[in-house]
Design a protein around this motif. Sequence first.
Motif, mmCIF file in Angstrom:
data_model
loop_
_atom_site.group_PDB
_atom_site.id
_atom_site.type_symbol
_atom_site.label_atom_id
_atom_site.label_comp_id
_atom_site.label_asym_id
_atom_site.label_seq_id
_atom_site.Cartn_x
_atom_site.Cartn_y
_atom_site.Cartn_z
ATOM 1 N N GLY A 22 0.779 -1.232 0.000
ATOM 2 C CA GLY A 22 0.000 0.000 0.000
ATOM 3 C C GLY A 22 0.814 1.286 0.000
ATOM 4 N N THR A 23 2.117 1.210 -0.203
ATOM 5 C CA THR A 23 2.948 2.418 -0.200
ATOM 6 C C THR A 23 3.169 2.988 -1.601
ATOM 7 O OG1 THR A 23 4.987 1.108 -0.301
ATOM 8 C CG2 THR A 23 4.182 1.721 1.897
ATOM 9 N N MET A 24 2.665 2.322 -2.612
ATOM 10 C CA MET A 24 2.850 2.784 -3.991
ATOM 11 C C MET A 24 1.503 3.143 -4.587
ATOM 12 S SD MET A 24 4.717 3.256 -6.831
ATOM 13 C CE MET A 24 6.287 2.546 -6.421
ATOM 14 N N ASP A 25 1.406 4.357 -5.116
ATOM 15 C CA ASP A 25 0.207 4.818 -5.803
ATOM 16 C C ASP A 25 0.074 4.053 -7.121
ATOM 17 O OD1 ASP A 25 -1.986 6.817 -6.308
ATOM 18 O OD2 ASP A 25 -0.648 7.271 -8.007
ATOM 19 N N ILE A 26 -1.127 3.628 -7.432
ATOM 20 C CA ILE A 26 -1.343 2.811 -8.625
ATOM 21 C C ILE A 26 -1.013 3.576 -9.905
ATOM 22 C CG2 ILE A 26 -3.801 3.289 -8.937
ATOM 23 C CD1 ILE A 26 -3.724 0.013 -9.371
ATOM 24 N N ARG A 27 -1.247 4.887 -9.932
ATOM 25 C CA ARG A 27 -0.910 5.666 -11.135
ATOM 26 C C ARG A 27 0.608 5.733 -11.333
ATOM 27 N NH1 ARG A 27 -4.943 10.230 -9.406
ATOM 28 N NH2 ARG A 27 -3.521 9.947 -7.715
ATOM 29 N N LYS A 28 1.323 5.904 -10.238
ATOM 30 C CA LYS A 28 2.788 5.923 -10.324
ATOM 31 C C LYS A 28 3.301 4.545 -10.751
ATOM 32 C CE LYS A 28 7.036 6.990 -7.926
ATOM 33 N NZ LYS A 28 7.700 7.424 -6.717
#
Length: 117
Positions: A22-28
């Motif tokens: 959960g530490t990575m944004d899906i768009r990134k």
Amino acid sequence: MMSNIIELNNKLFKVLDGLEDGTMDIRKAQAVVNVSNAISNNAKLMLQAAKISKNPNIGNFMMGEETFLKINPKDTYQLKLEFAQLNGFRDVAAAISKLGKSEFEKQFEDEQSSDTQ
């Protein structure tokens, strides 16, 4: 900055870990994947160019200097054909019919392993 395929692979696994925890944004993450696909496609193109041009030094870029991979532009059949012809046969089929498949393969492997030593 990534400078070789191994680093790209490691970066992609970090993105996957970030998505899972959960530490990575899906768009990134999607942007990283898109750029990675472009890099991968470029690497495939470079690999094809290296094979066509018979340039064995492309492995330096692909794998990084510390894990240099020398790419042999010849495929196995071409190597076997050259081996058969060096031993007086017209082609691989003629060598196999005279020596037998297992003996031909054994001699070929012996020759290949002595070339790499």
